[in-house]
Design a protein around this motif. Structure first.
Motif, PDB file in Angstrom:
ATOM      1  N   MET A  11      -3.314 -29.753  18.491  1.00 35.95           N
ATOM      2  CA  MET A  11      -2.343 -29.708  17.281  1.00 35.95           C
ATOM      3  C   MET A  11      -1.023 -30.243  17.480  1.00 35.95           C
ATOM      4  O   MET A  11      -0.386 -30.143  18.684  1.00 35.95           O
ATOM      5  N   LYS A  12      -0.835 -31.264  16.567  1.00 37.45           N
ATOM      6  CA  LYS A  12       0.392 -32.021  16.636  1.00 37.45           C
ATOM      7  C   LYS A  12       1.492 -31.108  16.533  1.00 37.45           C
ATOM      8  O   LYS A  12       1.590 -30.078  15.571  1.00 37.45           O
ATOM      9  N   PRO A  13       2.712 -31.173  17.216  1.00 35.20           N
ATOM     10  CA  PRO A  13       3.848 -30.512  17.194  1.00 35.20           C
ATOM     11  C   PRO A  13       4.425 -30.211  16.099  1.00 35.20           C
ATOM     12  O   PRO A  13       4.903 -29.087  15.613  1.00 35.20           O
ATOM     13  N   GLY A  14       4.463 -31.198  15.162  1.00 39.94           N
ATOM     14  CA  GLY A  14       5.067 -31.331  13.855  1.00 39.94           C
ATOM     15  C   GLY A  14       4.519 -30.173  12.794  1.00 39.94           C
ATOM     16  O   GLY A  14       4.924 -29.571  11.999  1.00 39.94           O
ATOM     17  N   VAL A  15       2.970 -30.137  13.058  1.00 33.72           N
ATOM     18  CA  VAL A  15       1.913 -29.196  12.009  1.00 33.72           C
ATOM     19  C   VAL A  15       2.412 -27.912  12.578  1.00 33.72           C
ATOM     20  O   VAL A  15       2.652 -27.160  11.560  1.00 33.72           O
ATOM     21  N   LEU A  16       2.551 -27.624  13.769  1.00 41.14           N
ATOM     22  CA  LEU A  16       2.881 -26.451  14.367  1.00 41.14           C
ATOM     23  C   LEU A  16       4.163 -25.755  13.870  1.00 41.14           C
ATOM     24  O   LEU A  16       4.295 -24.680  13.410  1.00 41.14           O
ATOM     25  N   PHE A  17       5.143 -26.789  13.967  1.00 39.75           N
ATOM     26  CA  PHE A  17       6.734 -26.276  13.250  1.00 39.75           C
ATOM     27  C   PHE A  17       6.545 -25.934  11.808  1.00 39.75           C
ATOM     28  O   PHE A  17       7.082 -24.699  11.462  1.00 39.75           O
ATOM     29  N   ALA A  18       5.795 -26.651  11.144  1.00 47.47           N
ATOM     30  CA  ALA A  18       5.741 -26.304   9.855  1.00 47.47           C
ATOM     31  C   ALA A  18       5.004 -25.038   9.286  1.00 47.47           C
ATOM     32  O   ALA A  18       5.485 -24.382   8.791  1.00 47.47           O
ATOM     33  N   ILE A  19       4.011 -24.832  10.145  1.00 51.86           N
ATOM     34  CA  ILE A  19       3.247 -23.467  10.083  1.00 51.86           C
ATOM     35  C   ILE A  19       4.034 -22.373  10.226  1.00 51.86           C
ATOM     36  O   ILE A  19       4.277 -21.225   9.632  1.00 51.86           O
ATOM     37  N   LEU A  20       4.690 -22.425  11.634  1.00 57.05           N
ATOM     38  CA  LEU A  20       5.658 -21.350  12.116  1.00 57.05           C
ATOM     39  C   LEU A  20       6.774 -21.338  11.104  1.00 57.05           C
ATOM     40  O   LEU A  20       7.189 -19.947  10.872  1.00 57.05           O
ATOM     41  N   GLY A  21       7.497 -22.318  10.670  1.00 58.97           N
ATOM     42  CA  GLY A  21       8.486 -22.112  10.009  1.00 58.97           C
ATOM     43  C   GLY A  21       8.068 -21.524   8.550  1.00 58.97           C
ATOM     44  O   GLY A  21       9.070 -20.580   8.171  1.00 58.97           O
ATOM     45  N   GLY A  22       7.123 -21.877   7.846  1.00 54.00           N
ATOM     46  CA  GLY A  22       6.783 -21.003   6.780  1.00 54.00           C
ATOM     47  C   GLY A  22       6.429 -19.528   6.809  1.00 54.00           C
ATOM     48  O   GLY A  22       6.930 -18.959   6.073  1.00 54.00           O
ATOM     49  N   LEU A  23       5.772 -19.295   7.930  1.00 50.21           N
ATOM     50  CA  LEU A  23       5.259 -18.045   8.063  1.00 50.21           C
ATOM     51  C   LEU A  23       6.619 -17.399   8.509  1.00 50.21           C
ATOM     52  O   LEU A  23       6.746 -16.003   8.179  1.00 50.21           O
ATOM     53  N   ALA A  24       7.495 -17.763   9.390  1.00 50.99           N
ATOM     54  CA  ALA A  24       8.840 -16.904   9.864  1.00 50.99           C
ATOM     55  C   ALA A  24       9.625 -16.715   8.334  1.00 50.99           C
ATOM     56  O   ALA A  24      10.279 -15.585   8.409  1.00 50.99           O
ATOM     57  N   VAL A  25       9.815 -17.607   7.430  1.00 53.56           N
ATOM     58  CA  VAL A  25      10.378 -17.400   6.166  1.00 53.56           C
ATOM     59  C   VAL A  25       9.563 -16.231   5.509  1.00 53.56           C
ATOM     60  O   VAL A  25      10.346 -15.291   5.033  1.00 53.56           O
ATOM     61  N   LEU A  26       8.326 -16.134   5.311  1.00 48.42           N
ATOM     62  CA  LEU A  26       7.749 -15.112   4.602  1.00 48.42           C
ATOM     63  C   LEU A  26       8.015 -13.893   5.493  1.00 48.42           C
ATOM     64  O   LEU A  26       8.174 -12.768   4.826  1.00 48.42           O
ATOM     65  N   ALA A  27       7.740 -13.758   6.848  1.00 50.91           N
ATOM     66  CA  ALA A  27       8.164 -12.570   7.643  1.00 50.91           C
ATOM     67  C   ALA A  27       9.479 -12.088   7.401  1.00 50.91           C
ATOM     68  O   ALA A  27       9.620 -10.781   7.317  1.00 50.91           O
TER      69      ALA A  27
END
Length: 335
Positions: free
Chosen positions: A1-17
């Motif tokens: 997985m590209k780092p940018g994609v992982l950062f986007a996924i983790l960032g979105g999930l962190a906001v929801l959490a």
């Protein structure tokens, strides 16, 4: 997985959490009301504002910062020891903090704290710091600091601190024993704004300092001799790294107790997703650690509401089986 994609996924999930941490609890709040209460920080005008700003917001911020520090510290330690099964407790900070907290509970639990911190938190930080200093001193010679010796010294000091904690538990009263047990399980129920302020200062240092060592950690993956040939100051890197990890984990454990598996599981999963390059691994681990502890704390507060589960108990209960399954499905355990 590209780092940018992982950062986007983790960032979105962190906001929801983070939002879920504000919404869920013994009193469930509408999402719109919880978000609107953020505009009244410092000046609550109703019960919702008070619940969000005085209780849940500092707890959410503390959970995110503690999770980020534990995860990025674990990733850094795995790079230093060149072992994906390493975690911050290897340098004795967790065991030392536990011994310090136990001493305070048994002999000084009624004493007043300082700057919003209890005497138990202060003693835990002192114990963790003393353990790391002793480990580092044992591993350092005139020729430099040996990582292998540091690992062995950490195991020895952790065992010594663990035996001291057990001795204190043996002589403690039932009430003291329960306090020690609950502290060792980890929890964020003591979150307040003074603690958040202290944690923010420490997190700023750790989350800025460790990524600055990314290139040196990448070089250390090749070996210490190779890193020196590439022009890196290996001994200075070790000293700064150990100091930052000890500071971050020591304060985290002092404020939130012993929270298991975050520093071990999170870096391992992130490494499998984006590879061992610490330039991406360290910030991604920090973001994933914040997400994990936010989610775990929310579950801990609502799973058996109105009673709260210790969040450290939950991370260990869920993290250990998941990590075992991950190891069974992965053939290559190297960095």
């Amino acid at each position: 997985m590209k780092p940018g994609v992982l950062f986007a996924i983790l960032g979105g999930l962190a906001v929801l959490a983070f939002i879920a941490e504000l919404v869920f609890g013994a009193v469930r709040l509408p999402v719109a009301d919880a978000l609107a209460a953020l505009a009244h920080v410092g000046a609550p005008s109703n019960q919702t504002d008070l619940i969000v700003n005085a209780i849940r917001l500092p707890r959410a911020i503390l959970a995110a910062l503690v999770g980020a520090i534990l995860a990025i510290s674990g990733a850094a330690m795995q790079g230093l020891f060149r072992n994906p099964l390493a975690d911050p407790s290897l340098i004795g900070v967790t065991a030392g903090a536990s011994a310090g907290a136990s001493l305070a509970i048994v002999f000084g639990g009624a004493l007043a704290g300082f700057a919003g911190l209890s005497i138990v938190a202060l003693a835990a930080f002192a114990g963790g710091t003393a353990a790391v200093v002793l480990v580092y001193a044992l591993a350092t010679r005139t020729t430099g600091t040996s990582v292998a010796t540091m690992l062995l010294a950490g195991i020895a000091i952790s065992a010594l601190a663990g035996s001291l904690t057990s001795l204190l538990e043996f002589y403690a009263s039932n009430q003291m024993l329960r306090r020690i047990s609950l502290w060792q399980m980890g929890g964020l129920e003591g979150a307040n704004w003074p603690r958040v302020g202290l944690m923010t200062i420490v997190a700023a240092a750790v989350l800025a300092g460790l990524p600055a060592l990314s290139r040196a950690l990448n070089a250390l993956l090749l070996g210490e001799s190779e890193a020196r040939h590439l022009g890196f100051a290996v001994d200075r890197t070790k000293t700064v790294l150990i100091g930052l990890v000890a500071l971050g984990v020591g304060v985290s454990v002092a404020l939130a107790g012993a929270i298991a598996f975050v520093g071990l599981v999170v870096p391992h999963i992130v490494r499998l997703a984006i590879g061992p390059d610490h330039r991406a691994l360290l910030p991604a681990a920090a973001l994933a650690g914040a997400l994990l502890l936010l989610a775990a704390d929310t579950v801990a507060r609502v799973a058996v509401a109105p009673t709260e589960l210790p969040v450290g108990l939950l991370t260990a209960l869920l993290g250990a089986p998941f990590f075992i399954a991950l190891l069974r499905s992965t053939r290559d355990y190297g960095l």
